[in-house]
Structures are given as C-alpha cells and as structure tokens.
Design a protein around this motif. Structure first.
Motif, PDB file in Angstrom:
ATOM      1  N   ARG A  79      -4.896  -9.816  37.799  1.00 47.20           N
ATOM      2  CA  ARG A  79      -5.794  -8.648  37.858  1.00 47.20           C
ATOM      3  C   ARG A  79      -5.351  -7.560  36.873  1.00 47.20           C
ATOM      4  O   ARG A  79      -6.175  -6.931  36.213  1.00 47.20           O
ATOM      5  CB  ARG A  79      -5.822  -8.096  39.287  1.00 47.20           C
ATOM      6  N   GLN A  81      -3.749  -8.001  34.104  1.00 41.04           N
ATOM      7  CA  GLN A  81      -4.068  -8.457  32.744  1.00 41.04           C
ATOM      8  C   GLN A  81      -5.560  -8.301  32.446  1.00 41.04           C
ATOM      9  O   GLN A  81      -5.946  -7.904  31.339  1.00 41.04           O
ATOM     10  CB  GLN A  81      -3.632  -9.910  32.578  1.00 41.04           C
ATOM     11  N   ASP A  82      -6.405  -8.612  33.426  1.00 42.25           N
ATOM     12  CA  ASP A  82      -7.853  -8.454  33.222  1.00 42.25           C
ATOM     13  C   ASP A  82      -8.215  -6.994  32.991  1.00 42.25           C
ATOM     14  O   ASP A  82      -9.033  -6.651  32.128  1.00 42.25           O
ATOM     15  CB  ASP A  82      -8.604  -8.997  34.435  1.00 42.25           C
ATOM     16  N   THR A  83      -7.599  -6.094  33.776  1.00 39.45           N
ATOM     17  CA  THR A  83      -7.883  -4.657  33.615  1.00 39.45           C
ATOM     18  C   THR A  83      -7.465  -4.179  32.228  1.00 39.45           C
ATOM     19  O   THR A  83      -8.169  -3.412  31.571  1.00 39.45           O
ATOM     20  CB  THR A  83      -7.141  -3.864  34.701  1.00 39.45           C
ATOM     21  N   GLN A  84      -6.315  -4.658  31.776  1.00 39.28           N
ATOM     22  CA  GLN A  84      -5.831  -4.250  30.451  1.00 39.28           C
ATOM     23  C   GLN A  84      -6.778  -4.724  29.351  1.00 39.28           C
ATOM     24  O   GLN A  84      -7.072  -3.993  28.405  1.00 39.28           O
ATOM     25  CB  GLN A  84      -4.430  -4.802  30.237  1.00 39.28           C
ATOM     26  N   ARG A  85      -7.274  -5.968  29.500  1.00 42.21           N
ATOM     27  CA  ARG A  85      -8.202  -6.477  28.474  1.00 42.21           C
ATOM     28  C   ARG A  85      -9.519  -5.689  28.480  1.00 42.21           C
ATOM     29  O   ARG A  85     -10.097  -5.389  27.433  1.00 42.21           O
ATOM     30  CB  ARG A  85      -8.470  -7.962  28.739  1.00 42.21           C
ATOM     31  N   GLN A  86     -10.005  -5.313  29.663  1.00 42.16           N
ATOM     32  CA  GLN A  86     -11.249  -4.529  29.726  1.00 42.16           C
ATOM     33  C   GLN A  86     -11.086  -3.155  29.091  1.00 42.16           C
ATOM     34  O   GLN A  86     -12.000  -2.627  28.456  1.00 42.16           O
ATOM     35  CB  GLN A  86     -11.679  -4.398  31.183  1.00 42.16           C
ATOM     36  N   GLN A  87      -9.908  -2.540  29.283  1.00 43.71           N
ATOM     37  CA  GLN A  87      -9.691  -1.213  28.689  1.00 43.71           C
ATOM     38  C   GLN A  87      -9.589  -1.288  27.166  1.00 43.71           C
ATOM     39  O   GLN A  87      -9.957  -0.346  26.463  1.00 43.71           O
ATOM     40  CB  GLN A  87      -8.422  -0.607  29.267  1.00 43.71           C
ATOM     41  N   GLN A  88      -9.095  -2.432  26.678  1.00 50.40           N
ATOM     42  CA  GLN A  88      -8.972  -2.567  25.224  1.00 50.40           C
ATOM     43  C   GLN A  88     -10.304  -2.909  24.552  1.00 50.40           C
ATOM     44  O   GLN A  88     -10.463  -2.720  23.356  1.00 50.40           O
ATOM     45  CB  GLN A  88      -7.938  -3.664  24.908  1.00 50.40           C
ATOM     46  N   TYR A  89     -11.276  -3.398  25.312  1.00 44.54           N
ATOM     47  CA  TYR A  89     -12.541  -3.840  24.716  1.00 44.54           C
ATOM     48  C   TYR A  89     -13.493  -2.654  24.554  1.00 44.54           C
ATOM     49  O   TYR A  89     -13.686  -1.862  25.474  1.00 44.54           O
ATOM     50  CB  TYR A  89     -13.177  -4.912  25.606  1.00 44.54           C
ATOM     51  N   ARG A  90     -14.114  -2.510  23.425  1.00 39.83           N
ATOM     52  CA  ARG A  90     -15.119  -1.477  23.151  1.00 39.83           C
ATOM     53  C   ARG A  90     -16.283  -2.135  22.418  1.00 39.83           C
ATOM     54  O   ARG A  90     -16.063  -2.775  21.373  1.00 39.83           O
ATOM     55  CB  ARG A  90     -14.548  -0.347  22.269  1.00 39.83           C
TER      56      ARG A  90
END
Length: 383
Positions: A79, A81-90
C-alpha cells in the motif's frame, strides 16, 4: 543505540524477516537484558523500548502470529508503494511548458435547484437473509482459513525443529552436551515425534545425565517411528543398556537380541549381551560365544575392544574351567591397563582355584595396593 518506535517488530529485535526462530529468541534475550529499566535507573525511554521488545517477541516468537504479522506487513508495504507511485504520477494534460493548468470550471446550464425543487424519498431497508448456499460458502471460507493456519503452523514447526536439531548436532560434535540437550529438547517441543532427536536426547540422558528411565522412554518413542534398520538396531542396543542399568537383565538380553536381528555386524550388542548373559543370567557358554563374536568383529574392522570386555571374557573362561586361557586373557588386560586392581584380584582367584596359594596371596596384595578394596578380605585370609 535505541530502536525507533516507528520500526516494525523485526527492526525492534534487530533481525531479518527471514531469521530462524532460534535467532529471534537469542536477539530477544539479549535486548531484554540490555533495555531492562532496572539497569538504567527507571529511565522511561528504556522502559518503552523494553516494552517494545516484549511486544515484538510476543508476535515473532509464536509461529502462527508471526505468519499473520508477515502477511500484514507485506500488505502495508504494498500500500505504501502504491501511494508513493500515485503521488509521483501527474497527467501530462495538466502541464503546458512546465506550468500546471488550472482545473476546468464546471459547466452550468442553469442555477442550482432551490430547496422547493428538491424531493427526498426514503429508501426502505431490506433485511439480509442467508440461504443454505450462503451458509455453506461461509463455512467453507472459515474452514479454509483454519486449514491454512494449521498448514502454516506445521510448516513453521518443522522449520524450527530442523534448525534446532542441526544446532544440537553441532553442539554434540564439539562436546557441549548441555547445549546439545537443550537444542534437542527444543526440537522435540516443535516435533514430538522426531525420531532422530529422540535418539540423540536419549543418548545424552543415558551417557551424560545417567537418567536411564528418561532415556528408555525416549528410545521407545523413537522406535515407534519408521527408521532405517541400522539406526533401529543402534537404538535397541541403547535400550538394552537402559534395561541393564535399571536391573532388568532378561529385558536387556531381549533388546540386544532384537538389535542383532536387525544388524548382525553390531559388535557392541554382542559384547553387551555376552556381559549380561555371564554376570546377570549366569550363562557362561552363551556369554563366551557372544564375547568371541564381538571381539572377532572388532578385530576385522580394526577397532580396539574395550579392555573390560576382555576381562569379562576371562571370567567366562574361568567359569568354564579353561584356566590357562583365562590367565592369558587377564594378562592381556594388564598390558592395556596395568594398574587395574580388579584384574589382579581375578588373577588371585584363578590362582586359588588352581591351588597356587602363594601366587593368589601376591595378586590379592597387589589388588589392595592398587585400591581394589574388595580384595582385602581375601588378602587377610592369607595371613
């Protein structure tokens, strides 16, 4: 350095997630001593860390709780790791030449409706009813969880048992019998039917702790498991030693016989049965045959025979009236152990039986001089 309160249980104990149960226990004991509040004047920081170490071991020290914790820890990691990837995506559509675009304004075709235009209708609640299929699925789901937990526990117990057994063998090999016994005991805590651990613990109880009853119980439990013939023969031989120590010569003879039925090359069983037949069962002819067989096997394998069995063979020869062979055997024993007072005493008795009083008294005198007090009454009879 004190561990952080944000660390997981593995980090609190300072071990890897793949650490064995023995390593976790060892780390726990070290940290309990290190952070005990009494050693730090009641410092609250050390008291908190002491509690954290206790909580961590309460989870990781139990195989079932540890498996559940590992699963939860893996989910939490995913979870994060998923949150970190979502924050990095724009989305690319929100940037023009590196400048973020303002969010689009909602499209309105008319003003929002007023309170008089809004209509609310209560939706009646429906009661959830379980049918037979739903109950069956629920029961199957619960049974699956129970079976999975049991499978995890069995697997973890086997892993812990194997690890402790290997440690016990290493301690056994280097002569640390106290540690070896502790590891074998831990092995049998996880796998009470582990035959090889029962065998090793029985040997330690018989040969080191001299607890023949406990050793006999372990050997009997080991023999209830499937074993190779040679291993079973060795355990039966050890069981015969227990019966001899417990004053059960007939049972001991039967165990030695059973051992030799499985492995006819087990010279130790021949020698032990011969000794039991001579000294306990008064069967000198059968005893001499066993002793000769055991000694011959040891000669063929170039293994030295313990001198006390040669002494017993001399007694058997004396009982059968072969005095010359008995005397030669006793002198062979004296070559291996010249300061054995019992052998001098036996030579004195042999000389007395052949009516050589002077030689008998001399051998009795030597036996007493070497500390064999049982020869003193015979020596006093010479005076």
């Amino acid at each position: 350095m004190l561990p952080s309160v944000s660390q997981n249980h593995y980090q609190v104990l300072g071990v890897a997630p793949t650490a064995a149960a023995a390593d976790i226990k060892r780390a726990y004991r070290q940290l309990v001593v290190r952070f005990h509040p009494d050693k730090h004047g009641g410092d609250v920081r050390y008291e908190d860390q002491f509690k954290a170490v206790a909580v961590a071991y309460g989870v990781l020290g139990d195989a079932g709780k540890r498996a559940t914790y590992d699963h939860q820890l893996a989910q939490a990691t995913r979870r994060a790791q998923d949150t970190q990837r979502q924050q990095q995506y724009r989305p690319a559509s929100q940037h023009v030449y590196g400048v973020p675009m303002p969010p689009p304004t909602p499209l309105r075709t008319r003003p929002p409706a007023g309170a008089h235009e809004r209509h609310y209708q209560r939706i009646p609640q429906q009661r959830v009813r379980f049918n037979a299929r739903d109950w069956l699925l629920t029961l199957l789901f619960i049974a699956g969880i129970v079976l999975a937990a049991l499978a995890v526990k069995v697997t973890m117990d086997r892993v812990s048992a194997s690890s402790n057994y290997e440690e016990g063998l290493r301690a056994y090999a280097r002569g640390d019998f106290s540690a070896a016994y502790t590891f074998m005991d831990e092995t049998l805590h996880f796998r009470p039917d582990y035959a090889f651990a029962l065998q090793r613990r029985g040997e330690l109880e018989l040969l080191v702790r001299h607890d023949s009853r406990a050793a006999r119980a372990d050997f009997q439990a080991a023999l209830r498991q499937p074993l190779p013939r040679r291993v079973a023969a060795t355990i039966l031989y050890r069981l015969g030693r227990c019966e001899t120590a417990l004053g059960r010569p007939a049972a001991a003879e039967l165990r030695y016989t059973n051992a030799l039925q499985l492995d006819t090359t087990l010279s130790a069983a021949y020698l032990a049965r011969g000794k039991a037949r001579l000294l306990d069962l008064r069967q000198p002819a059968l005893a001499l045959a066993d002793l000769d067989q055991g000694i011959a096997q040891r000669r063929r394998s170039q293994t030295p025979t313990p001198w006390h069995y040669l002494q017993v063979r001399g007694v058997a020869l004396t009982s059968l009236g072969d005095y010359a062979a008995a005397r030669a055997m006793y002198f062979q024993v004296l070559q291996a152990n010249p300061r054995d007072g019992r052998t001098h005493f036996l030579l004195g008795r042999l000389a007395a039986q052949t009516r050589d009083s002077a030689a008998a008294c001399e051998f009795y005198r030597r036996a007493v001089a070497l500390g064999y007090e049982y020869a003193r009454p015979a020596q006093e009879g010479c005076q």
